[in-house]
Motif scaffolding. Structure first.
Motif, PDB file in Angstrom:
ATOM      1  N   ARG A 352       0.822  -1.215   0.000  1.00 19.54           N
ATOM      2  CA  ARG A 352       0.000   0.000   0.000  1.00 19.54           C
ATOM      3  C   ARG A 352       0.850   1.256   0.000  1.00 19.54           C
ATOM      4  N   ILE A 353       2.117   1.162   0.475  1.00 16.58           N
ATOM      5  CA  ILE A 353       3.018   2.323   0.488  1.00 16.58           C
ATOM      6  C   ILE A 353       4.303   1.914  -0.222  1.00 16.58           C
ATOM      7  N   GLY A 354       4.719   2.706  -1.155  1.00 16.68           N
ATOM      8  CA  GLY A 354       5.968   2.435  -1.849  1.00 16.68           C
ATOM      9  C   GLY A 354       7.174   2.662  -0.946  1.00 16.68           C
ATOM     10  N   VAL A 355       8.190   1.886  -1.177  1.00 18.46           N
ATOM     11  CA  VAL A 355       9.407   1.958  -0.349  1.00 18.46           C
ATOM     12  C   VAL A 355      10.495   2.664  -1.142  1.00 18.46           C
ATOM     13  N   ARG A 356      11.082   3.707  -0.523  1.00 19.22           N
ATOM     14  CA  ARG A 356      12.209   4.406  -1.131  1.00 19.22           C
ATOM     15  C   ARG A 356      13.493   3.774  -0.589  1.00 19.22           C
ATOM     16  N   ALA A 357      14.296   3.178  -1.499  1.00 16.14           N
ATOM     17  CA  ALA A 357      15.482   2.430  -1.085  1.00 16.14           C
ATOM     18  C   ALA A 357      16.747   3.107  -1.591  1.00 16.14           C
ATOM     19  N   GLU A 358      17.760   3.177  -0.738  1.00 19.12           N
ATOM     20  CA  GLU A 358      19.079   3.706  -1.093  1.00 19.12           C
ATOM     21  C   GLU A 358      20.137   2.771  -0.501  1.00 19.12           C
ATOM     22  N   ALA A 359      21.245   2.589  -1.227  1.00 17.12           N
ATOM     23  CA  ALA A 359      22.271   1.656  -0.746  1.00 17.12           C
ATOM     24  C   ALA A 359      23.649   2.100  -1.204  1.00 17.12           C
ATOM     25  N   ASP A 360      24.628   1.978  -0.325  1.00 17.00           N
ATOM     26  CA  ASP A 360      26.028   2.198  -0.691  1.00 17.00           C
ATOM     27  C   ASP A 360      26.541   0.974  -1.450  1.00 17.00           C
ATOM     28  N   ALA A 361      27.522   1.218  -2.278  1.00 14.41           N
ATOM     29  CA  ALA A 361      28.145   0.110  -2.997  1.00 14.41           C
ATOM     30  C   ALA A 361      29.084  -0.653  -2.069  1.00 14.41           C
ATOM     31  N   GLY A 362      29.201  -1.945  -2.321  1.00 10.59           N
ATOM     32  CA  GLY A 362      30.148  -2.765  -1.563  1.00 10.59           C
ATOM     33  C   GLY A 362      29.687  -3.134  -0.175  1.00 10.59           C
ATOM     34  N   ALA A 363      28.357  -3.123   0.052  1.00  9.87           N
ATOM     35  CA  ALA A 363      27.825  -3.504   1.373  1.00  9.87           C
ATOM     36  C   ALA A 363      27.708  -5.031   1.442  1.00  9.87           C
ATOM     37  N   VAL A 364      28.865  -5.698   1.479  1.00 14.87           N
ATOM     38  CA  VAL A 364      28.892  -7.161   1.414  1.00 14.87           C
ATOM     39  C   VAL A 364      29.064  -7.735   2.816  1.00 14.87           C
ATOM     40  N   VAL A 365      28.204  -8.693   3.138  1.00 13.30           N
ATOM     41  CA  VAL A 365      28.265  -9.380   4.424  1.00 13.30           C
ATOM     42  C   VAL A 365      28.339 -10.890   4.153  1.00 13.30           C
ATOM     43  N   ALA A 366      28.671 -11.641   5.202  1.00 12.79           N
ATOM     44  CA  ALA A 366      28.742 -13.102   5.098  1.00 12.79           C
ATOM     45  C   ALA A 366      27.520 -13.717   5.758  1.00 12.79           C
ATOM     46  N   GLY A 367      26.915 -14.703   5.083  1.00 12.81           N
ATOM     47  CA  GLY A 367      25.766 -15.352   5.695  1.00 12.81           C
ATOM     48  C   GLY A 367      24.862 -15.995   4.670  1.00 12.81           C
ATOM     49  N   SER A 368      23.630 -16.228   5.092  1.00 10.93           N
ATOM     50  CA  SER A 368      22.627 -16.894   4.256  1.00 10.93           C
ATOM     51  C   SER A 368      21.788 -15.856   3.524  1.00 10.93           C
ATOM     52  N   ARG A 369      21.782 -15.917   2.200  1.00  6.38           N
ATOM     53  CA  ARG A 369      20.979 -14.981   1.415  1.00  6.38           C
ATOM     54  C   ARG A 369      19.506 -15.144   1.739  1.00  6.38           C
ATOM     55  N   GLN A 370      19.044 -16.376   1.892  1.00  5.85           N
ATOM     56  CA  GLN A 370      17.633 -16.619   2.148  1.00  5.85           C
ATOM     57  C   GLN A 370      17.215 -16.048   3.506  1.00  5.85           C
ATOM     58  N   GLN A 371      18.025 -16.272   4.544  1.00  4.14           N
ATOM     59  CA  GLN A 371      17.664 -15.768   5.871  1.00  4.14           C
ATOM     60  C   GLN A 371      17.729 -14.243   5.938  1.00  4.14           C
ATOM     61  N   LEU A 372      18.738 -13.636   5.305  1.00  6.14           N
ATOM     62  CA  LEU A 372      18.824 -12.174   5.310  1.00  6.14           C
ATOM     63  C   LEU A 372      17.695 -11.552   4.504  1.00  6.14           C
ATOM     64  N   ALA A 373      17.288 -12.215   3.418  1.00  8.25           N
ATOM     65  CA  ALA A 373      16.122 -11.723   2.670  1.00  8.25           C
ATOM     66  C   ALA A 373      14.874 -11.781   3.542  1.00  8.25           C
ATOM     67  N   ARG A 374      14.779 -12.816   4.374  1.00  9.45           N
ATOM     68  CA  ARG A 374      13.638 -12.927   5.280  1.00  9.45           C
ATOM     69  C   ARG A 374      13.633 -11.776   6.289  1.00  9.45           C
ATOM     70  N   VAL A 375      14.811 -11.388   6.778  1.00  8.79           N
ATOM     71  CA  VAL A 375      14.891 -10.261   7.705  1.00  8.79           C
ATOM     72  C   VAL A 375      14.395  -8.982   7.043  1.00  8.79           C
TER      73      VAL A 375
END
Length: 481
Positions: A352-375
């Motif tokens: 119902r509300i659009g999300v405005r997203a901004e991100a720095d380049a190189g924000a790389v972390v170690a872990g599970s892509r599926q679990q972080l997507a869930r977060v």
């Protein structure tokens, strides 16, 4: 049921070990004392034999004929005088046999010996005290002598003497070793007699001391057995005031019991809340199916699908929590958090509300892509339920790691409730209702996943006055796959 073995306890082992150590130490010390005593008495015998031999050697050096030598009592100091050829020149009276001097003879051979009168006619040598000399002690040794039918051990000393005729002889004098052997034997008997008594004292004292020292351990064991039998995790073991290792053991045990009690209580609440949450959609779905069975024209198909989806989502959340509680590790894959956020936002076309997203380049972390997507999905779902008109999601790279912030312009989270909001099945207001699709598990899952990734999830006030949820994760190590 296992039987208690009296010699299998720590107290019995400590007592036995201490007794054995003391026994070995006492035996070693006793042997050392006996050897030192034996050497000391042997040295005294050598000194006595030396003195007796020198007294006889002095007479020979002074020119006393061998037949007129004043020899000590044979029982105390048996004496044998021999020349360089091994001929026996003089022996103690009643000496019947001798060994250890190198010459076994005890019968003197005929010898002219020194003659004072002849020496006096030849000159003044008889009056010269320097006419003969007594040499150094050349040998010590042990042997035996038979005096008047009695055989005994002796310590022999050999001294060389030169008579006025310039003939060198050897004087063997002995000192009895019977006293030494008797003294050493008596000392050994006293030690052997006292050893069992001393070991008994050591064993009793060790037994009593270890019993007193281990009494707190037995109290802890007894209380732990009672806790196990009663399943009452609210009980605690007694903590000694000594502050030693046993006190630290009791303190750690109580901390473990407290953590276990909290874990069991959380598990109970989780099961109760899960049962309650599952009961509602299942009951609703059953009611709709029963109505449809009786009146097919009244079937609320969209409502049944919605309840089924809610049930599916809830089951998925519960399974994920179960895996997290079981210690499932997130893995060590490399995930670009900015790209992951962009992908999640792109998929949410029906929000119902659009999300405005901004991100720095190189924000790389170690872990599970599926679990972080869930977060990220859970944080965006939470913002959709509370925002009035604006939602912002940003990913920033800082010196301390990678930050993902999700802001909304809703009512925010009261400061007193900012820790409680991450508990399972918690809803702070009516906006978090079942009708809005929230079961109170999204934020709990998000924090658990964050902490499994060595990070954390916190909530604060957003610049627009709403809530800001901040996910902090450590950066991926260079070279990790």
């Amino acid at each position: 049921m296992s039987r208690r073995r009296p010699f299998g306890s720590v107290r019995a082992k400590a007592t036995l070990g201490a007794t054995l150590v003391v026994a070995v130490a006492l035996l070693a010390a006793g042997v050392a004392v006996l050897l030192a005593l034996r050497d000391n008495l042997g040295g005294q015998a050598d000194a006595a034999a030396d003195a007796a031999a020198r007294r006889v050697a002095s007479q020979i050096a002074a020119g006393t004929p061998y037949t007129e030598l004043e020899l000590p009592d044979a029982e105390d100091h048996p004496v044998q005088v021999v020349d360089r050829d091994g001929r026996v020149l003089a022996v103690s009276e009643d000496l019947e046999a001798i060994s250890g001097t190198g010459v076994p003879g005890v019968t003197p051979a005929p010898s002219p010996g020194p003659d004072r009168d002849d020496d006096a006619e030849d000159g003044d040598d008889a009056d010269d005290p320097e006419a003969g000399s007594v040499g150094a002690t050349t040998r010590h040794g042990e042997g035996r002598a038979t005096v008047d039918g009695h055989d005994a051990p002796y310590r022999f000393s050999e001294v060389e003497a030169t008579d006025p005729r310039d003939e060198t002889v050897r004087v063997h004098a002995g000192a009895s070793l019977a006293g030494r052997r008797s003294t050493v034997g008596t000392a050994a008997l006293v030690m052997l007699a006292g050893l069992p008594l001393l070991l008994g004292v050591v064993a009793v004292v060790t037994w009593l001391v270890t019993r007193r020292a281990l009494r707190p351990v037995e109290d802890i064991r007894r209380e732990m057995a009672a806790i196990t039998a009663s399943a009452d995790l609210s009980r605690r073991v007694p903590e000694p005031v000594s502050g030693d290792e046993i006190a630290r053991l009791a303190r750690t045990t109580n901390e473990t019991l407290a953590a276990l009690e909290g874990s069991v209580e959380r598990q109970r609440r989780f099961v109760a809340d899960a049962s309650h949450e599952l009961r509602s959609p299942i009951a609703s779905l059953r009611t709709q199916l029963e109505v449809a069975a009786a009146h097919p024209d009244l079937l609320d198909l969209p409502g049944a699908v919605e309840d089924t989806v809610r049930l599916q989502h809830l089951a998925t959340d519960l399974l994920l929590l179960a895996r997290l509680d079981a210690g499932e590790r997130p893995g060590d894959g490399r995930v670009d958090l900015g790209e992951l956020l962009a992908g999640e936002v792109a998929q949410r076309t029906g929000d119902r509300i659009g999300v405005r997203a901004e991100a720095d380049a190189g924000a790389v972390v170690a872990g599970s892509r599926q679990q972080l997507a869930r977060v990220i999905g859970n944080l965006l779902d939470n913002a959709q339920r509370h925002a009035d008109a604006r939602i912002t999601a940003t990913v920033r790279v800082t010196g301390g790691g990678v930050l993902l912030c999700v802001d909304d312009d809703g009512a925010g989270v009261p400061e007193a409730e900012r820790d409680r909001v991450f508990e399972r099945f918690v809803r702070l207001d009516d906006a978090r209702s079942r009708d809005d699709g929230g079961a109170g598990l999204g934020l709990a899952i998000a924090r658990d996943v964050a902490r499994r990734h060595d990070g954390d999830l916190t909530v604060d006030q957003a610049p627009d006055g709403g809530a800001r949820f901040t996910l902090r994760l450590p950066p991926a190590e260079v070279g990790s796959s």
